[in-house]
Design an enzyme around this catalytic site. Structure first.
Site, PDB file in Angstrom:
ATOM      1  CG  ASP A   1      -8.654  -3.890   0.541  1.00 56.05           C
ATOM      2  OD1 ASP A   1      -9.116  -4.399  -0.750  1.00 56.05           O
ATOM      3  OD2 ASP A   1      -9.072  -2.771   0.898  1.00 56.05           O
TER       4      ASP A   1
ATOM      5  CB  SER B   1      -9.004   0.969   0.071  1.00 57.88           C
ATOM      6  OG  SER B   1      -9.272  -0.110  -0.328  1.00 57.88           O
TER       7      SER B   1
ATOM      8  CB  CYS C   1      -3.608  -2.977   1.134  1.00 56.04           C
ATOM      9  SG  CYS C   1      -5.021  -2.019  -0.081  1.00 56.04           S
TER      10      CYS C   1
ATOM     11  CD1 TRP D   1      -5.411  -3.959  -7.811  1.00 62.58           C
ATOM     12  CD2 TRP D   1      -6.165  -3.432  -5.549  1.00 62.58           C
ATOM     13  NE1 TRP D   1      -4.741  -2.784  -7.409  1.00 62.58           N
ATOM     14  CE2 TRP D   1      -5.160  -2.352  -6.265  1.00 62.58           C
ATOM     15  CE3 TRP D   1      -6.501  -3.292  -4.412  1.00 62.58           C
ATOM     16  CZ2 TRP D   1      -4.581  -1.552  -5.409  1.00 62.58           C
ATOM     17  CZ3 TRP D   1      -6.006  -2.472  -3.503  1.00 62.58           C
ATOM     18  CH2 TRP D   1      -5.183  -1.492  -3.786  1.00 62.58           C
TER      19      TRP D   1
END
Length: 726
Positions: free
Chosen positions: A723, A469, A678, A725
Site C-alpha cells: 500500500d 489508509s 506501506c 504512494w
C-alpha cells in the site's frame, strides 16, 4: 370515526410512484448494488424529475450492447475508461473532446462495467475503440474494469458471431500507472497484448502515462502521433471539427432555494434523504476528536476520529477512507476576481451538456459560481500545459496571449515558469497579466480574463476525494474511523509561494476549529476553509463533520493468527499497521477469554518495522505500541529506525530489515508468513524489496536471482502486499 381516502393521483404520477417504490424496494432489499444509471434514476425520481429518469431509461435502451449503443447514437468512436479516482475518465473525455475538435466526430464515453464485450467482433472496421485504463494496486484493474479483464482473460473466448478473432477491430490504448510500482501500466499492456493476439489492430503507439513523473506530459507527447496514425489508418479528415463548447451555462433569474446545490455532493445530501453512503453519496461524519501527533513544532500530523455510528457504513481492517475536501478561501477568491465574478458569486446558474455522450456535467445543478469553484472543481491543482494553452485566446493583452501560447507549446518553458513553481491555473493567469502572486487575493485588483465559464468547467478537473489508509480496526472501533495524515506544505523553490495540500490542510482546519471553536491556524498565510459546509450542514452544535466514504482494499491480514506477519511502514505508512495490531489485540482478548492465559502460545510472531526522525518528535502512537505488546504476550515486536536521534547514527527501516534477515527469512519461507509494505514507493519500498530479495534468496539456499523469484511468488500468492504512494 372513518376518514375519507385522499384523492387518487393522476395516472402518470401513479406510474412514477410505482416505479420509485419498486426500484427502492429492489435497491434496499435486492442484495446487490445498483448501477450508476439505476442509482441516478432513483435520485431523479425522488427529486420529482421524471424527465431525467425517462432520459436515463432511454440511454439504456440498447442494454449492455455497446455496438448497438454506438449505432443508435451514430458514433464512430467509443471510449472505455477504467478509473478508480476519476483520472482515467478525465483523460478518456479529453480524447473524446479532441476527436470532436479535429474531426467533428462525437464519441461515446463509457464505463466498461455497464457493457458486455462479446460484441467486439461487430465493431465496424471504420470505427475506433479506445481503452483509457489505470492500473490499481499490484497490477490490478480498477473496480469498474474487473469484468472487462475477466472477459479478455478467458482461454476459450467466443464472440457474438461465434468466432474467436477480431480482424475487424481498430483500437487505441492509453494506460495510466506509476513507475514506482512493479506492474507499471499492467492493465493497458494486458489489453493491448490480448487484443493483438486476437487479430485486432492497434492504431498508433500504446500510450503510457506515469504518475510518478508527469502524466500530463506523457499524454501530450503521445496523443499527436496517435491521431496521425488514426488519420492514416481510418482516413478521417482533420479540420471538420473546430472549437466547440462542451457546456452551456445559463444564469437563472428565479430558483427554488431548496433545490439549489451549494456544495452538497448528491441529491440525497441536498434533501436529507437517507440511503447507502458511498463514493456517489458520502456521509457527513462528525469529528469525534482530533489531535496533533508531531511534537517537533515544525510539521503537522493529524489524528482524526470520525463517527460512523449512525451511517450504516461498515469497513474492514486495511480499507481506505475517502475524505472529500473543498478549496480554500484564497483560491476561490482569486479565481472569482480574475473571472470578474466577485459580485455574482452567489448567482444561481444552470449547466447543460451540449453533447451528453461526450461530456457529462461534472457536478449537480442548479448551483452558483462560488459553489462550483469552492466545492466541485479542483482549482487548487497544478496547472496543466494543455489547459493553459487553451485559455490564450481569451487573454486580456497581446503579451498575456503570447505568454500562454508559449506555455502551451514549449515544454521546457512551461516547466521552468509554471511546473517547477507548482502554479495553479489562476496563478498562471495572474502571472501572464503581470499581477502579483504574493498579495492577498481578497485585496487585489486582478486583470480580468473574459474566459467563458463553460471553458473553466471543461478545462478544470472535478475535485476528487483524498484517500487515506484507515488506522483503526472495526474489531476495536466498530463505530468510528481513524485517519493519520501528515499535513502537506512545502516551498517548491526558494521564493515561490508555498504549496498546501488540499485534503490534509482541510483536516488541519477541522482539527484547529474543533480545538478552538474558531477557524485559524498556527501559521499566517496558510489556507482557511469554510468547514461548516453548505448551509452549515457540516457543523452540528460545536461538532464539525466531513464528507467521507470507504473504499475497499486487498490489504488484508491472514485469517489464522498462527501465521507470522512482517509489517514495514515508516512515517504515516504505519497507519494500516496500527489497525492490523488492533485487530490482533481484539482477537487475543477473545482467545484469552475463551481458552485462558496461554491462548496465544501457538500464535505467529508479529513484527513491525517503523521509522521516524526522533523518538521525541514524530514517533507515532508510541505509548500504544507498548500496551499492545503486553496484550499480545510478546508475540508483537517493534523495530524502530530513528534517522535524526541526537547522538546516534542515521538508521532507516531497510537497515533493520537486513539486521533481522534470519527471522524474516524463517517467517516468510519456512512458516509461510505474510509481509506488508506501506509508505513511500519511490525509495523506501524499492530498498525494502531489494533487502527482501536477498533475505528470501538466502532462506531458499540460493542467491539474489532465487530471491527475486520468491518475492514474485509471494506477490502472486498475495502473501506480499503493498500500500504505497509516490
Amino acid at each position: 370515526m372513518e376518514t375519507a381516502p385522499p384523492p387518487s393521483p393522476p395516472m402518470g404520477q401513479s406510474l412514477l410512484i410505482l416505479a420509485v417504490v419498486l426500484l427502492a424496494t429492489w435497491y434496499f432489499f435486492g442484495g446487490k448494488n445498483p448501477t450508476l444509471t439505476e442509482r441516478d434514476m432513483l435520485d431523479n425520481a425522488f427529486n420529482g424529475n421524471k424527465a431525467a429518469a425517462d432520459g436515463a431509461a432511454d440511454l439504456g435502451s440498447s442494454g449492455r450492447d455497446f455496438v448497438a449503443a454506438m449505432q443508435q447514437a451514430k458514433k464512430k468512436i467509443v471510449i472505455f475508461y477504467g478509473s478508480q479516482t476519476g483520472t482515467a475518465e478525465d483523460y478518456g473525455t479529453r480524447i473524446a473532446k479532441e476527436a470532436k475538435a479535429r474531426y467533428g466526430l462525437s464519441s461515446l464515453v463509457c464505463d466498461p462495467e455497464e457493457y458486455d464485450f462479446d460484441t467486439l467482433d461487430q465493431v465496424p472496421e471504420d470505427a475506433l475503440v479506445v481503452f483509457c485504463v489505470a492500473t490499481y494496486g499490484e497490477g490490478e484493474p480498477t473496480d469498474n474494469a474487473v469484468a472487462l479483464m475477466d472477459f479478455l482473460r478467458q482461454d476459450d473466448l467466443a464472440f457474438s458471431n461465434g468466432g474467436d478473432r477480431l480482424e475487424n477491430l481498430h483500437y487505441v490504448v492509453f494506460s495510466l500507472g506509476n513507475s514506482t510500482y512493479e506492474h507499471f501500466c499492467a492493465i493497458g499492456r494486458i489489453i493491448d497484448e490480448r487484443l493483438s493476439s486476437l487479430g485486432a489492430k492497434r492504431v498508433g503507439e500504446r500510450g503510457e502515462g506515469d504518475d510518478d513523473k508527469s502524466m500530463e506530459e506523457d499524454y501530450l507527447a503521445w496523443k499527436d502521433g496517435m491521431w496521425d496514425s488514426v488519420q492514416k489508418e481510418l482516413g478521417w479528415e482533420e479540420g471538420a471539427g473546430g472549437d466547440v463548447a462542451d457546456f452551456e451555462v445559463a444564469e437563472l433569474s428565479t430558483v427554488d432555494e431548496a433545490k439549489l446545490f451549494l456544495g452538497e455532493l448528491s441529491q440525497r445530501a441536498l434533501t436529507g434523504t437517507r440511503g447507502v453512503y458511498d463514493a456517489k453519496n458520502p456521509y457527513a461524519a462528525p469529528l469525534i476528536q482530533s489531535r496533533e501527533l508531531f511534537e517537533d513544532g515544525e510539521r503537522n500530523c493529524i489524528f482524526a476520529e470520525f463517527d460512523i455510528a449512525d451511517s450504516g457504513i461498515r469497513y474492514q481492517t486495511g480499507d481506505h477512507v475517502g475524505v472529500w475536501p473543498l478549496n480554500p478561501d484564497l483560491e476561490v477568491e482569486r479565481f472569482l476576481r480574475i473571472l470578474n465574478l466577485t459580485d455574482k458569486r452567489d448567482q444561481p446558474i444552470d449547466v447543460k451538456s451540449l453533447d451528453p455522450a461526450l461530456a457529462k456535467v461534472p457536478f449537480p445543478v442548479p448551483t452558483t459560481y462560488d459553489t462550483v469553484l469552492r466545492h466541485y472543481l479542483d482549482i487548487s491543482a497544478h496547472a496543466s500545459r494543455q489547459t493553459v494553452g487553451s485559455f490564450a485566446k481569451f487573454a486580456p493583452s497581446d503579451s498575456a496571449r503570447q505568454m500562454l501560447e508559449k506555455l502551451g507549446t514549449d515544454k521546457e518553458y512551461f516547466h521552468s515558469t509554471v511546473g517547477e513553481k507548482c502554479l495553479k491555473i489562476s496563478e498562471v493567469l495572474a502571472l501572464a497579466a503581470g499581477d502579483s502572486l504574493s498579495s492577498d487575493p481578497s485585496n487585489t485588483n486582478y486583470t480580468v480574463w473574459n474566459i467563458p465559464f463553460d471553458r473553466i468547467i471543461s478545462g478544470v478537473h472535478r475535485l476528487q476525494p483524498r484517500y487515506y489508509s484507515i488506522s483503526s480496526s472495526p474489531k476495536l472501533h466498530p463505530t468510528s474511523i481513524h485517519v493519520t495524515a501528515v499535513v502537506l506544505k512545502y516551498e517548491p523553490q526558494p521564493g515561490a509561494n508555498h504549496v498546501y495540500g488540499v485534503g490534509t490542510n482541510y483536516l488541519l482546519n477541522l482539527k484547529t476549529a474543533a480545538a478552538q471553536g474558531v477557524k485559524g491556524l498556527r501559521e499566517e498565510g496558510a489556507p482557511v476553509y469554510r468547514i461548516e459546509g453548505p448551509r452549515n450542514k457540516y457543523k452540528k452544535g460545536e461538532q464539525f463533520c466531513a464528507p467521507i466514504h470507504v473504499r475497499r482494499s486487498n490489504f488484508r491480514l491472514p485469517t489464522s493468527p498462527k501465521i507470522p506477519i512482517i509489517m514495514i511502514g515508516p512515517g504515516t505508512g504505519v497507519a494500516p499497521f496500527r489497525a492490523f495490531v488492533q485487530e490482533r489485540v481484539a482477537l487475543a482478548r477473545k482467545a484469552k477469554e475463551k481458552d485462558g492465559p496461554d491462548a496465544l502460545k501457538d500464535w505467529g510472531t508479529i513484527d513491525l518495522f517503523y521509522g521516524c526522525r526522533r523518538s521525541d518528535w514524530d514517533y507515532l502512537y508510541k505509548s500504544e505500541w507498548e500496551e499492545f505488546a503486553k496484550e499480545l504476550d510478546g508475540k508483537f515486536r517493534m523495530h524502530v529506525a530513528l534517522s535524526r536521534e541526537p547522538g546516534q547514527k542515521k538508521v532507516y527501516v531497510q537497515e533493520l530489515v537486513k539486521q533481522e534477515a534470519a527471522h524474516i527469512g524463517e517467517a516468510l519461507v519456512a512458516k509461510k508468513g505474510y509481509a506488508y509494505i506501506c509508505g513511500d514507493a519511490k525509495h523506501m519500498a524499492r530498498d525494502v524489496e531489494h533487502e527482501l530479495e536477498n533475505i528470501l534468496g538466502a532462506a531458499k539456499n540460493g542467491g539474489h536471482a532465487e530471491g527475486v523469484k520468491e518475492l514474485k511468488l509471494l506477490k502472486d500468492r498475495n502473501r506480499l502486499l503493498l500500500d504505497v504512494w509516490s
